[in-house]
Design an enzyme around this catalytic site. Structure first.
Site, PDB file in Angstrom:
ATOM      1  N   SER A 125       0.839  -1.202   0.000  1.00 12.82           N
ATOM      2  CA  SER A 125       0.000   0.000   0.000  1.00 12.82           C
ATOM      3  C   SER A 125       0.865   1.241   0.000  1.00 12.82           C
ATOM      4  O   SER A 125       1.973   1.240   0.568  1.00 12.82           O
ATOM      5  CB  SER A 125      -0.856  -0.033   1.268  1.00 12.82           C
ATOM      6  N   TYR A 149      -1.807  -0.925  10.990  1.00 15.89           N
ATOM      7  CA  TYR A 149      -2.049  -1.477   9.650  1.00 15.89           C
ATOM      8  C   TYR A 149      -0.834  -1.214   8.758  1.00 15.89           C
ATOM      9  O   TYR A 149      -0.310  -2.120   8.103  1.00 15.89           O
ATOM     10  CB  TYR A 149      -3.315  -0.851   9.039  1.00 15.89           C
ATOM     11  N   LYS A 153       2.069  -3.817   6.950  1.00 11.77           N
ATOM     12  CA  LYS A 153       2.491  -3.881   5.535  1.00 11.77           C
ATOM     13  C   LYS A 153       4.010  -3.727   5.432  1.00 11.77           C
ATOM     14  O   LYS A 153       4.670  -4.446   4.670  1.00 11.77           O
ATOM     15  CB  LYS A 153       1.807  -2.779   4.719  1.00 11.77           C
ATOM     16  N   PRO A 293      -7.399  12.829  12.018  1.00  8.53           N
ATOM     17  CA  PRO A 293      -6.026  12.612  12.503  1.00  8.53           C
ATOM     18  C   PRO A 293      -5.287  11.610  11.630  1.00  8.53           C
ATOM     19  O   PRO A 293      -5.856  10.595  11.215  1.00  8.53           O
ATOM     20  CB  PRO A 293      -6.219  12.047  13.918  1.00  8.53           C
TER      21      PRO A 293
HETATM   22  P1  NAD Z   1     -10.996  -6.858   1.399  1.00  6.97           P
HETATM   23  O1  NAD Z   1     -11.199  -6.836   2.867  1.00  6.97           O
HETATM   24  O2  NAD Z   1     -12.164  -6.630   0.516  1.00  6.97           O
HETATM   25  O3  NAD Z   1     -10.297  -8.229   0.956  1.00  6.97           O
HETATM   26  C1  NAD Z   1      -9.440  -8.948   1.789  1.00  6.97           C
HETATM   27  C2  NAD Z   1      -9.929 -10.382   1.806  1.00  6.97           C
HETATM   28  O4  NAD Z   1      -9.059 -11.152   2.639  1.00  6.97           O
HETATM   29  C3  NAD Z   1     -11.341 -10.512   2.394  1.00  6.97           C
HETATM   30  O5  NAD Z   1     -12.130 -11.284   1.519  1.00  6.97           O
HETATM   31  C4  NAD Z   1     -11.130 -11.230   3.727  1.00  6.97           C
HETATM   32  O6  NAD Z   1     -12.220 -12.048   4.066  1.00  6.97           O
HETATM   33  C5  NAD Z   1      -9.852 -12.006   3.451  1.00  6.97           C
HETATM   34  N1  NAD Z   1      -9.040 -12.318   4.643  1.00  6.97           N
HETATM   35  C6  NAD Z   1      -8.615 -11.463   5.608  1.00  6.97           C
HETATM   36  N2  NAD Z   1      -7.853 -12.115   6.493  1.00  6.97           N
HETATM   37  C7  NAD Z   1      -7.779 -13.411   6.086  1.00  6.97           C
HETATM   38  C8  NAD Z   1      -7.148 -14.575   6.593  1.00  6.97           C
HETATM   39  N3  NAD Z   1      -6.440 -14.548   7.725  1.00  6.97           N
HETATM   40  N4  NAD Z   1      -7.285 -15.736   5.907  1.00  6.97           N
HETATM   41  C9  NAD Z   1      -8.020 -15.787   4.767  1.00  6.97           C
HETATM   42  N5  NAD Z   1      -8.643 -14.714   4.244  1.00  6.97           N
HETATM   43  C10 NAD Z   1      -8.532 -13.538   4.897  1.00  6.97           C
HETATM   44  O7  NAD Z   1      -9.835  -5.799   1.078  1.00  6.97           O
HETATM   45  P2  NAD Z   1      -9.306  -5.268  -0.317  1.00  6.97           P
HETATM   46  O8  NAD Z   1      -9.640  -3.831  -0.399  1.00  6.97           O
HETATM   47  O9  NAD Z   1      -9.702  -6.178  -1.398  1.00  6.97           O
HETATM   48  O10 NAD Z   1      -7.740  -5.359  -0.050  1.00  6.97           O
HETATM   49  C11 NAD Z   1      -6.954  -6.441  -0.496  1.00  6.97           C
HETATM   50  C12 NAD Z   1      -5.517  -6.218  -0.084  1.00  6.97           C
HETATM   51  O11 NAD Z   1      -5.057  -4.983  -0.632  1.00  6.97           O
HETATM   52  C13 NAD Z   1      -5.323  -6.107   1.429  1.00  6.97           C
HETATM   53  O12 NAD Z   1      -4.113  -6.753   1.762  1.00  6.97           O
HETATM   54  C14 NAD Z   1      -5.207  -4.613   1.666  1.00  6.97           C
HETATM   55  O13 NAD Z   1      -4.426  -4.318   2.792  1.00  6.97           O
HETATM   56  C15 NAD Z   1      -4.519  -4.163   0.383  1.00  6.97           C
HETATM   57  N6  NAD Z   1      -4.781  -2.750   0.056  1.00  6.97           N
HETATM   58  C16 NAD Z   1      -6.066  -2.312  -0.037  1.00  6.97           C
HETATM   59  C17 NAD Z   1      -6.304  -0.968  -0.332  1.00  6.97           C
HETATM   60  C18 NAD Z   1      -7.712  -0.425  -0.396  1.00  6.97           C
HETATM   61  O14 NAD Z   1      -7.887   0.798  -0.279  1.00  6.97           O
HETATM   62  N7  NAD Z   1      -8.729  -1.239  -0.607  1.00  6.97           N
HETATM   63  C19 NAD Z   1      -5.234  -0.102  -0.545  1.00  6.97           C
HETATM   64  C20 NAD Z   1      -3.933  -0.596  -0.453  1.00  6.97           C
HETATM   65  C21 NAD Z   1      -3.721  -1.940  -0.151  1.00  6.97           C
HETATM   66  C1  WQD Z   2      -9.267   9.954   0.913  1.00 11.17           C
HETATM   67  C2  WQD Z   2      -9.454  11.435   1.151  1.00 11.17           C
HETATM   68  C3  WQD Z   2      -9.704  12.033   3.462  1.00 11.17           C
HETATM   69  C4  WQD Z   2     -13.483   9.916   4.057  1.00 11.17           C
HETATM   70  C5  WQD Z   2      -6.748   4.947   3.127  1.00 11.17           C
HETATM   71  C6  WQD Z   2      -5.729   4.207   3.951  1.00 11.17           C
HETATM   72  C7  WQD Z   2      -4.627   3.681   3.081  1.00 11.17           C
HETATM   73  C8  WQD Z   2      -5.165   2.865   1.912  1.00 11.17           C
HETATM   74  C9  WQD Z   2      -6.274   3.563   1.192  1.00 11.17           C
HETATM   75  C10 WQD Z   2      -5.058   0.536   2.431  1.00 11.17           C
HETATM   76  C11 WQD Z   2      -8.669  11.972   2.340  1.00 11.17           C
HETATM   77  C12 WQD Z   2     -10.981  12.320   2.707  1.00 11.17           C
HETATM   78  C13 WQD Z   2     -12.332  10.456   3.518  1.00 11.17           C
HETATM   79  C14 WQD Z   2     -14.545  10.800   4.436  1.00 11.17           C
HETATM   80  C15 WQD Z   2     -13.220  12.645   3.660  1.00 11.17           C
HETATM   81  N1  WQD Z   2      -5.725   1.608   2.345  1.00 11.17           N
HETATM   82  N2  WQD Z   2     -12.200  11.785   3.323  1.00 11.17           N
HETATM   83  N3  WQD Z   2     -14.360  12.133   4.214  1.00 11.17           N
HETATM   84  O1  WQD Z   2      -6.884   8.047   3.746  1.00 11.17           O
HETATM   85  O2  WQD Z   2      -5.956   8.234   1.388  1.00 11.17           O
HETATM   86  O3  WQD Z   2      -6.115   6.033   2.469  1.00 11.17           O
HETATM   87  O4  WQD Z   2      -7.249   4.043   2.121  1.00 11.17           O
HETATM   88  O5  WQD Z   2      -3.893   0.351   2.290  1.00 11.17           O
HETATM   89  O6  WQD Z   2      -3.809   2.928   3.902  1.00 11.17           O
HETATM   90  O7  WQD Z   2      -5.203   5.104   4.911  1.00 11.17           O
HETATM   91  O8  WQD Z   2      -8.193   7.142   1.759  1.00 11.17           O
HETATM   92  O9  WQD Z   2     -10.552   7.161   1.080  1.00 11.17           O
HETATM   93  O10 WQD Z   2     -10.001   7.240   3.546  1.00 11.17           O
HETATM   94  O11 WQD Z   2      -9.522   9.248   2.127  1.00 11.17           O
HETATM   95  O12 WQD Z   2     -13.093  13.879   3.511  1.00 11.17           O
HETATM   96  O13 WQD Z   2     -15.580  10.380   4.947  1.00 11.17           O
HETATM   97  O14 WQD Z   2     -10.839  11.655   1.462  1.00 11.17           O
HETATM   98  O15 WQD Z   2      -9.460  13.021   4.418  1.00 11.17           O
HETATM   99  O16 WQD Z   2      -8.255  13.282   2.003  1.00 11.17           O
HETATM  100  P1  WQD Z   2      -6.741   7.484   2.408  1.00 11.17           P
HETATM  101  P2  WQD Z   2      -9.632   7.622   2.161  1.00 11.17           P
END
Ligand code: NAD
Ligand code: WQD
Length: 337
Positions: A125, A149, A153, A293
């Site tokens: 991420s 979190y 990562k 925050p």
């Molecule tokens: P998601 O929660 O929709 O998908 C994650 C899946 O993993 C879920 O289906 C959950 O049931 C499964 N899971 C969790 N822990 C498990 C375990 N111990 N064993 C088996 N299955 C398990 O999330 P997503 O948005 O699809 O994210 C996928 C990956 O991408 C995650 O690793 C997340 O950290 C990373 N990521 C997501 C975002 C985002 O904004 N969505 C951004 C950056 C990175």
């Molecule tokens: C985007 C923008 C908020 C909600 C997060 C995780 C990051 C990654 C992606 C997994 C920001 C603003 C948000 C709301 C708002 N996930 N906002 N009102 O914070 O960039 O990233 O998701 O890896 O680790 O931190 O994404 O969608 O929460 O926010 O004004 O109700 O929207 O302040 O500027 P962010 P976000």
């Protein structure tokens, strides 16, 4: 390289990656504990692709279950999405996050090595860049996490660097996603957060469909063009397609490589609200509130490395992201339920 284990394959990004992998001729097999997903997603993937992927309900911390899967399928590679991802929840329950994300990953990597499977694409991420010193952010920027979190990562990235250093058979891509949004153009799969969404776009789309009343805009006094936070939002279908590119690149790339997966362009919160209103025809009621925050002003990717080394770039523009998001949300007002 054909048979791919997809951990977390029933989740938001995983389900879109499944569609892309099937379309690219891979045979993906899901392992997911359904902690944050719905098994209905498998039917939806089958509806889109005409292929029903095999899905196993198991936790990746269950090494016995993983061993059985590796023995049954002899996977060529693993795409590792499984993990918990809510930043606020990770602050309140750090042990759970480390146990699930770090512990689960360690179990997975051990079982992979036991079965001579050393090819891995890991979901990292942009959160690993912490507060960026400058934008666009490139892969050599200093790494720093600001919550459990993010630490989970970073720890997994470190483990993978060390594994690749110790044993040259490992071929690993760390994909650092920026802000994935939107949904498949069929309207059949999309993001279905549990409870009130933390992220901007699912919040906006639930205001749009009438499930939530008002969006809080967290701060309008950042040093950005309109004062609201700027992020690199990427269509989840573009993000999904980066995984098959990363798998193909593993054939030539040894060691452990990090890649930014973003569009290279940032949009503000208010630009996102306006774009959603244009696509949906809905008015988004919002109120500006205090900064959240831990938030940063601006974050977007330098995408040159993924363009050059993975031969991948994002294709969908903001209007397409909003159109597909609204199709998913209006066809499935309560998500998969
Ligand atoms: P998601 O929660 O929709 O998908 C994650 C899946 O993993 C879920 O289906 C959950 O049931 C499964 N899971 C969790 N822990 C498990 C375990 N111990 N064993 C088996 N299955 C398990 O999330 P997503 O948005 O699809 O994210 C996928 C990956 O991408 C995650 O690793 C997340 O950290 C990373 N990521 C997501 C975002 C985002 O904004 N969505 C951004 C950056 C990175
Ligand atoms: C985007 C923008 C908020 C909600 C997060 C995780 C990051 C990654 C992606 C997994 C920001 C603003 C948000 C709301 C708002 N996930 N906002 N009102 O914070 O960039 O990233 O998701 O890896 O680790 O931190 O994404 O969608 O929460 O926010 O004004 O109700 O929207 O302040 O500027 P962010 P976000």
């Amino acid at each position: 390289m054909k048979k791919i284990l997809v951990t977390g394959g029933a989740g938001y990004i995983g389900s879109h990656a499944l569609v892309s992998l099937i379309e690219q001729g891979f045979t993906p097999v899901i392992v997911d504990n359904l902690r944050n997903s719905d098994i209905k997603v498998v039917d939806r993937i089958a509806q889109i692709t005409g292929v029903r992927p095999e899905a196993h309900i198991a936790d990746i911390r269950d090494e016995r279950a993983l061993r059985q899967l590796f023995a049954d399928y002899q996977f060529d590679a693993v795409i590792h999405f499984a993990g918990l991802k809510a930043v606020g929840e990770s602050v309140a329950q750090p042990q759970r996050y480390y146990h699930n994300n770090v512990g689960g990953s360690l179990s997975l990597f051990s079982v992979m090595a036991e079965h001579d499977c050393y090819r891995l694409v890991f979901s990292s991420s942009a959160t690993v860049y912490g507060v960026p010193e400058s934008v666009p952010i490139n892969e050599t920027a200093p790494l720093c996490a600001t919550n459990p979190y993010g630490h989970s990562k970073l720890m997994i990235e470190q483990v993978l660097h060390d594994l690749a250093e110790a044993d040259s058979r490992w071929q690993i891509s760390l994909l650092r996603y920026f802000n994935p949004i939107s949904a498949h153009s069929s309207g059949l799969i999309g993001e279905d957060p549990d409870g009130v969404p933390n992220n901007l776009m699912p919040y906006i789309s639930q205001v749009g469909i009438g499930r939530l009343k008002q969006l809080s805009v967290y701060g309008d006094d950042y040093d950005t063009p309109d004062g609201t936070g700027v992020r690199d939002y990427i269509h989840v279908v573009d993000l999904a397609s980066a995984h098959s590119k990363a798998l193909l690149a593993l054939d030539v790339d040894h060691g452990c490589q990090a890649y930014n997966i973003g569009t290279g362009r940032g949009y503000s919160v208010l630009e996102m609200v306006q774009a959603f209103e244009r696509a949906s025809g809905q008015v988004i009621n919002y109120q500006v509130r205090a900064r959240r925050p831990g938030d940063i002003a601006t974050c977007y990717a330098d995408t040159r490395k993924s363009a050059e080394q993975l031969a991948w770039r994002a294709e969908f523009d903001l209007d397409a992201m909003m159109r597909d998001l609204w199709r998913w949300q209006s066809n499935n007002p309560s998500g998969y339920k």
